[in-house]
Design an enzyme around this catalytic site. Structure first.
Site, PDB file in Angstrom:
ATOM      1  CB  THR A  93      -0.920   0.007   1.238  1.00 14.02           C
ATOM      2  OG1 THR A  93      -1.663  -1.209   1.253  1.00 14.02           O
ATOM      3  CG2 THR A  93      -1.862   1.194   1.224  1.00 14.02           C
ATOM      4  CG  HIS A 117      -8.765  -0.580  -5.678  1.00 15.64           C
ATOM      5  ND1 HIS A 117      -8.900  -0.632  -4.320  1.00 15.64           N
ATOM      6  CD2 HIS A 117      -9.578  -1.556  -6.181  1.00 15.64           C
ATOM      7  CE1 HIS A 117      -9.761  -1.597  -4.008  1.00 15.64           C
ATOM      8  NE2 HIS A 117     -10.197  -2.167  -5.112  1.00 15.64           N
TER       9      HIS A 117
END
Ligand code: ADP
Ligand code: MG
Length: 140
Positions: A93, A117
């Site tokens: 992330t 994403h």
């Protein structure tokens, strides 16, 4: 391993820098096939709905604002173990913690503006694909 589908989004930080093709090349080189793809600008309602699981997180409002700050490219990726494979290709992330060769290492600007994403489970992939695509949009 089974052929799976997963939902990918190329985020506004990446479309702003004209990186759609370079990011798609990472997917294709990893054996993921882009079986549906559309460019759009998320409304605040769509962003909040899509990220509803994060609504209690401190970064929720900023994240939704960021996701509406420019065009995104929503896409369905297909391949063997596509959910995990895509997470691997994306990287951690936080781009600062992402492995060499991953999309977020190569292109991510920050923990928020991290370029892509990807669904985190087969169950969520089905929900997220259904958020943007109908069956007839996906051509495997
Ligand atoms: P991932 O996208 O790797 O699955 P999460 O689902 O935990 O990560 O978070 C969703 C998105 O929220 C991240 O991709 C990133 O854009 C943003 N985000 C996550 N953690 C933070 C944070 N600590 N500060 C700001 N934005 C964050
Ligand atoms: Mg996630």
């Amino acid at each position: 391993m089974a052929i799976e589908r997963t939902l990918s989004i190329i985020k506004p930080d990446a479309t702003r820098r004209n990186l759609t093709g370079q990011i798609n090349a990472h997917f294709e080189e990893a054996g993921l096939r882009i079986v549906a793809q559309r460019r759009l600008k998320l409304t605040p309602e769509q962003a909040k709905g899509f990220y509803a699981v994060h609504s209690e997180r401190a970064f929720f409002n900023d994240l939704c604002e960021f996701m509406c700050s420019g065009p995104v490219v929503v896409q369905v990726l297909e391949g063997e173990g596509a959910v995990a494979k895509n997470r691997e290709v994306m990287g951690a992330t936080n781009p600062a913690n992402a492995d060499e060769g991953t999309i977020r290492k190569a292109f991510g600007e920050s923990i928020e503006a991290n370029s892509v994403h990807g669904s985190d489970s087969a169950e969520n992939a089905a929900i997220e694909i259904g958020f943007f695509f109908s069956q007839c949009d996906i051509v495997g």
